[in-house]
Structures are given as structure tokens and as C-alpha cells.
Design an enzyme around this catalytic site. Structure first.
Site, mmCIF file in Angstrom:
data_model
loop_
_atom_site.group_PDB
_atom_site.id
_atom_site.type_symbol
_atom_site.label_atom_id
_atom_site.label_comp_id
_atom_site.label_asym_id
_atom_site.label_seq_id
_atom_site.Cartn_x
_atom_site.Cartn_y
_atom_site.Cartn_z
ATOM 1 N N HIS A 1 40.974 49.057 40.792
ATOM 2 C CA HIS A 1 40.413 49.264 39.449
ATOM 3 C C HIS A 1 41.538 49.452 38.421
ATOM 4 O O HIS A 1 41.583 48.766 37.393
ATOM 5 C CB HIS A 1 39.495 50.486 39.466
ATOM 6 N N GLU A 2 42.426 50.391 38.703
ATOM 7 C CA GLU A 2 43.514 50.658 37.754
ATOM 8 C C GLU A 2 44.465 49.461 37.663
ATOM 9 O O GLU A 2 45.007 49.167 36.588
ATOM 10 C CB GLU A 2 44.276 51.929 38.142
ATOM 11 N N HIS B 1 43.116 47.052 35.156
ATOM 12 C CA HIS B 1 43.530 47.440 33.796
ATOM 13 C C HIS B 1 44.976 47.004 33.547
ATOM 14 O O HIS B 1 45.318 46.506 32.471
ATOM 15 C CB HIS B 1 43.456 48.962 33.636
ATOM 16 N N HIS C 1 45.394 43.447 32.697
ATOM 17 C CA HIS C 1 44.963 43.232 31.310
ATOM 18 C C HIS C 1 46.126 43.504 30.351
ATOM 19 O O HIS C 1 46.328 42.789 29.368
ATOM 20 C CB HIS C 1 43.783 44.166 31.010
#
Length: 680
Positions: free
Chosen positions: A470-471, A474, A477
Site C-alpha cells: 500500500h505505502e 503511494h 505515485h
């Protein structure tokens, strides 16, 4: 060491942590603010007619040094803080708030921005430039530029107070987390705990010069105890300690902070002409209005609640069947993880202790890197030529297929006293294109996983594996950002769009094709057996109704606080919270506990009126991943589209427009409901 330098004399222009002294920060902030103020003055005093370039673009590039110092300092305040840093944060935050107000309430500057904005139709602007112009104009109009002098002064006071209250809120939670210790000296009290968790507890105690086993409120200590410990009384004690943070009526109490923050936010919104804080925030979100958010949450609640109630009933029945209690067990919050884990083991013959040997931290990191390479052609090279703020931090150079630098990447995985709980992504330097140079970003992820012990490496639960992915989503991104202007780069997107890249990446953790790349036994090197992969997939929707209800309850609590037209009427934080939770409660209320007083996402972080965005982004990510599944999870064409229209574009265009360019259609909630097992 002079930290006031946007171009450090370091490898890749990285932060020179080894040379930074804490006492350097305050004077550096003051000088950087004055430098940034001079840059603003230069724009205002420019005798030329205001243009996009000399006003809007110039404004976006101001304060570069201040931004770098801020990112270094506030990242340290989250990941490696101490009393001195926290004291400086209390001094600096009002200064930064005041400076921000000095910009948005600068009448001459606003006149120049408005002149350019009013002539928008005559300018030949790119989509990104149009977005920047709209954003800059709104940053003034939404922050008081049209107010009279008295109201502007009140706005300044509110912003100053809010900046200090949010810091105080977070400091109280960190102090509560660090203060609580449950020292166990009787090994029988550890019954049920896996050997790894017992060893970690022993190591924690030894580290503090104590005999026995130490259990704390840090996640790697708290979660295994709540999941496996047979001693119900100790689970209750630990659960109540965790749930009562900021709610004890002592010097670390957050009840007044919560009320003050809610009231000040509401007053600020109404000062600016909005009905509530939620109306103000959601104007700049995909959801647009509190009504839309409420409808979205209620629609999901309608679908999830019957499933959640059925799951809860089955869990209570199961708990009673194995408890051996004559009078029966009324499930309490401290029973949830314990009995859920036992039921999961019964239904799927699967528990985290079976899986953890296949998820050695280093292997999972390499797995995330391999996924990024297969999808986006990225390669991660560990380097030791740049400074770290703590010895646990890992540092990497990220390059593309052509050997060009994409990003510098920091990873910080273990808990410690100066680090807040949870997991997050952040950056030390943004991406932008300035003077024809594409400045590459410095991105970081911070987690709290179990540290290695003398006999075992850091082995992750499956939930921790998805957290890391998940991190890392990010981080991608941020890393793959490719925009001109810093304020539109990377994760500077609508808050209910920012979770799409992180949440979509979690999907790869459930795929056989991915798991075979990195899930190997840390002792034998055996690839994770197919039967375990099948069990992971089969158990993916286990208690999905209850999990969904829990997430929705947080979103509803957030909206209750921030869509309230008159929070000054609220006298009891606990009573107000109970009303907000009324439609989502499964477990009996715990009198000593309160969620709001430790709800850092909405009272310290940036999620006020935005907690719903996790579920909102789940609709996007489930829909987007269906596209990958259809074409192949490592399909280069789909990955390139995702990079081109989502990861690289930042906030340059409306997120729904970008999503449709990637997907070819608007997202449909059915994909999420199918994945959750809530519809067939």
C-alpha cells in the site's frame, strides 16, 4: 551546517542528515520565510502587466528552500522526534501558518492573480497551466482574500491556533503510546502467543533493563497480543489502554483539543461563506458535497450491515462453542481479533504464523521492487552514499530502463520511541520541471513492523505485506511524477483520488503470479505452496462485512464532526461519538474508551472530511484492477496507461477525466462489492 540551501552539496542533492543539528532548524526557518517573503514581494512589485508566467508560474516556484526545510523537519517530527524537535514544532507551526496567511491575504498579490484569472479565456494555456491557474485563484478565494480586514484578522488567529492544536493532539497520542507498558513476569500470561512474539516481548524488556516480557501499544507488540493471547483479562487491559489514548482526563487528554479543533474549523468555514468545514473541504474533492459522501457511505452501509451482523452472530456462536464458559461469552472488543483468528484457522486452516515464514521483510521489499520493474520498468539499487536520519533506514537509487534517475527512495520499517505508530508515505524533495531541468523526487515510506530478533529475521503478517505494498503504491505515485509545477506533482491530487495508486497495488499480494516471485520460506527457500495461496485467496473476504462496517463507522464519525453546523453545541466528545456510531455498532460500548481523542487521521493529519476516501478509492481500485485482471496483471500496455494517465499526471487534470482516460469508463461500485463477496 547551513541547512538553508535548496541545493545541498550531497549525492543527488539529498538531505544532509548527518550534518544537521536540531538547533539549526528555528533560525533556518526564520531566514527561509524571509527569503520566500522577498520572492513574493518581487512578484507583487513587478511593474509589468500580470501574466501567467510572471505571476502564476512565479508564485508556484516561490519558497523552494522553505519547502525543503519544512519537509525535512516535519518528517523528522513524525519518524525521529524528541522533546526539542516537538518544542521547535510548536514555535514554527504558527510562523508557517502566519506566512501562509500573509500570502493568501495579500491584496496586491491577489489583484495580480485575479487579473490573470479574469483573462483566462484569452490565454493559450495547456491543461496543466489551466489547472494551476484555477488552483492558485481558489487558494486565495478559499482562504480569505475576499474578506474584510476584521475577518481576515480572525482567520489568521484561527489558523495559528489550529496549527498548534493539531501538533498538541499528536504529541499527546505519541506520549500515551510511549508511556504505557505491560510487563509480564509469569510466562503463563503469554499462553497462546507465537514464539516470535514472545521473543520480541523478551527483547523489548531486556532493552529497557527489565526482567520478563514487555507488551506495548506499538502495533508489532499490540496486535499479536490481541490476536493470540489466551488471557482475556490481559487482552481487556491492553485494549482499554489502546482505546483510551487521549481520554483519561489528565495532562495528555485530547477532549478539549477535539472540541476546539472542530469549532475552529467550523468557524473558519463559515467565515469563508461555507455551511460547514465539510462543505469547504469537499468543494475540492471528487465527492463534491457532504450529501454525496453521506449517500455513498449509507449505500455501502446498507449492503454491508446485514453481512456484518451475520458474521458477528457466527463469531459469537463460535466463541461460545470453544470458550468452555458455563454462562456463555458476550463478545467484547478485546475478543474480536482473538476469536476471529481462531475462526479463520478453523474455516481455512490458515493463520498468520503459517504464513509469516514466507514473508521475510527483505523478500517482501524485493517483491514490491520486482512488481514495479515488471509493470513500469523501474530498478532499485541500494546505495550507501547518502545520509540517513536513523541507522534502520534503507536508501535506494531508482532508475528506469535507460539508466536515468527516477527517484531517491528511503524506507524506514521498525518502531522506536521517537516514531509515531502506523504507516505512511512522504517526500523530502518534490518533482518539478524548472529551467528545463526535470528535478527528480526523494520519496520515503515509513512503517512499524516487528524488528528482527537474535533467532529470527523480521517476518511479516499478511496484513503487513499488504501495508508495505500500500505505502509502496503511494511511493510509486510520487516517484513517477512527471509534471511541470511542484504544487500539482505526485500525490498532490484530490484527497479521494490519492488512495487509488496505493490501494490498487495491494491487489497484487493476492495473486499467485506475484507471490511466487517473492514468497519463499526464510529457512528452506521453498516457494509458498499453492494450497496456502488458495487459502489466502479464499480467506480474502473473511469478515469483509465487519471490516467494511468498521471503515464506514470511521467515515461517518469524521462526517459527524465536520458536517455539523454548530459544533459548539457538543459538550461531550464521548456522547457525540456514540451517536455517530449508533448505526454501525456490533460490540458493546467500552465506557473508558473514545475513538475521537486518538483519531489522528482527522484531527492531526489531512483526512478531516476525507476519511470516506479510503472506501471511495476502493471503488476505483477494484474497478481498475478488474481491467488488469482481464488483460493480465503484468500487462505492459495497461501498466503504461496507468502510469501515463494516473501515476505521472499528479493533479494536472480532474481525476475523473484522468481515470476515464486510463479505464475508458467511469468506475462502477459492483467491482468492489464483488471482490468483497457482498454480491455475486
Amino acid at each position: 551546517m547551513n541547512i538553508l540551501n535548496k541545493t545541498f552539496n550531497t549525492a543527488y542533492n539529498t538531505a544532509p542528515f548527518a550534518d544537521i543539528k536540531t538547533e539549526d532548524f528555528l533560525p533556518a526557518f526564520k531566514i527561509a520565510i524571509e527569503k520566500a517573503r522577498a520572492e513574493i514581494d518581487a512578484i507583487v512589485s513587478n511593474s509589468e502587466t500580470p501574466t501567467f508566467k510572471n505571476t502564476i508560474e512565479a508564485l508556484d516556484y516561490t519558497g523552494e528552500e522553505l519547502d525543503r526545510i519544512s519537509s525535512i523537519f516535519f518528517n523528522l517530527n513524525s519518524a525521529e522526534t524528541n522533546d526539542e524537535i516537538q518544542k521547535i514544532a510548536q514555535e514554527v507551526s504558527p510562523l508557517l501558518s502566519e506566512f501562509s496567511n500573509d500570502i493568501t491575504l495579500n491584496e496586491e498579490l491577489f489583484k495580480r492573480v485575479k487579473l490573470v484569472y479574469d483573462s483566462k479565456s484569452t490565454l493559450e494555456l495547456t491543461t496543466e497551466q489551466e489547472t494551476l491557474l484555477d488552483k492558485k485563484y481558489k487558494s486565495f478565494s478559499r482562504n480569505g482574500a475576499n474578506l474584510d480586514a476584521t475577518k481576515k484578522e480572525r482567520l489568521r488567529k484561527i489558523d495559528k491556533e489550529l496549527s498548534q492544536l493539531k501538533l498538541k493532539f499528536g504529541e499527546h497520542i505519541l506520549a500515551e503510546t510511549n508511556t504505557f507498558e505491560m510487563l509480564l513476569t509469569n510466562e503463563a500470561d503469554l499462553s497462546g502467543l507465537p514464539d516470535g512474539a514472545k521473543e520480541a516481548a523478551k527483547q523489548l524488556a531486556e532493552g529497557k533493563g527489565k526482567d520478563g516480557w514487555l507488551i506495548t501499544l506499538d502495533y508489532p507488540s499490540y496486535i499479536p497480543f490481541m490476536t493470540y493471547a489466551d488471557n482475556r483479562q490481559l487482552r481487556e487491559r491492553l485494549s482499554k489502554a489502546f482505546g483510551s489514548k487521549g481520554f483519561k482526563g489528565d495532562e495528555l487528554d485530547n477532549q478539549n483539543n477535539v472540541l476546539e479543533i472542530a469549532n475552529l474549523r467550523n468557524e473558519r468555514a463559515q467565515l469563508l461563506g461555507y455551511k460547514t468545514h465539510a462543505h469547504f473541504v469537499l468543494e475540492e474533492r471528487m465527492a463534491e458535497t457532504p450529501e454525496n459522501v453521506q449517500n455513498f457511505l449509507n449505500e455501502l452501509l446498507e449492503k454491508a450491515k446485514p453481512a456484518a451482523e451475520k458474521e458477528f452472530e457466527e463469531l459469537e456462536k463460535f466463541a461460545n462453542s470453544i470458550s468452555g464458559s458455563v454462562s456463555g461469552v458476550e463478545l467484547q472488543k478485546w475478543d474480536s481479533a482473538y476469536y476471529s483468528e481462531k475462526l479463520k484457522q478453523k474455516l481455512f486452516s490458515l493463520d498468520d504464523e503459517q504464513l509469516k515464514p514466507y514473508f521475510k521483510l527483505e523478500n517482501v521489499i524485493n517483491g514490491a521492487f520486482t512488481v514495479a520493474e515488471k509493470l513500469f520498468g523501474l530498478r532499485f539499487e541500494e546505495i550507501d552514499t547518502i545520509d540517513k536520519y536513523h541507522e534502520d533506514v534503507l536508501t535506494y537509487k531508482v532508475i528506469d530502463d535507460y539508466g536515468e534517475l527516477v527517484s531517491i527512495f528511503y524506507a524506514d520499517f521498525f518502531p522506536r520511541a521517537g516514531k509515531r505508530n502506523g504507516a505512511w508515505m512522504t517526500s523530502f524533495k518534490p518533482q518539478m520541471i524548472k529551467n528545463q531541468v526535470n528535478e527528480r523526487p526523494h520519496v520515503s515510506i515509513v512503517c512499524n513492523f516487528t524488528k528482527p530478533t537474535p533467532t529470527k529475521p523480521s517476518l511479516l503478517t499478511f496484513n503487513e505485506v499488504t501495508t508495505l505494498f500500500h505505502e509502496f503504491g503511494h511511493a510509486l505515485h510520487g516517484m513517477l511524477a512527471n509534471t511541470t509545477y511542484p504544487s500539482l506533482s505526485g500525490t498532490n491530487v484530490y484527497w479521494d483520488f490519492v488512495e487509488l495508486p496505493s490501494q490498487i497495488l495491494e491487489n497484487w499480494c493476492y495473486e499467485e503470479e506475484t507471490l511466487k516471485l517473492f514468497a519463499t520460506h526464510y529457512e528452506t527457500g521453498e516457494v509458498i505452496p499453492m494450497e496456502l495461496i488458495e487459502k489466502i485467496k479464499a480467506s480474502a473476504t473473511f469478515h469483509e462485512g465487519m471490516q467494511t462496517l468498521r471503515q464506514l463507522s470511521f467515515g461517518l464519525l469524521d462526517m459527524a464532526w465536520h458536517a455539523h453546523e454548530n459544533p459548539s453545541e457538543i459538550s461531550s466528545v464521548k456522547d457525540f461519538e456514540n451517536k455517530a456510531f449508533a448505526g454501525t455498532n456490533l460490540y458493546p460500548d467500552v465506557t473508558e474508551n473514545c475513538m475521537s481523542t486518538a483519531f489522528a487521521h482527522i484531527f492531526q493529519g489531512g483526512y478531516s472530511s476525507g476519511y470516506y476516501s479510503y472506501k471511495w478509492a476502493e471503488v476505483l481500485d477494484a474497478d481498475a484492477f478488474e481491467y488488469f485482471k482481464k488483460e493480465g496483471i503484468f500487462n505492459k500496455k495497461v501498466a503504461q496507461k496507468f502510469q501515463a494517465f494516473v501515476l505521472s499526471q499528479g493533479g494536472t487534470e480532474n481525476p475523473m477525466t484522468l481515470y476515464k482516460k486510463f479505464r475508458g469508463q467511469e468506475p462502477k461500485p459492483e467491482a468492489l462489492l464483488r471482490r468483497a463477496g457482498l454480491i455475486k
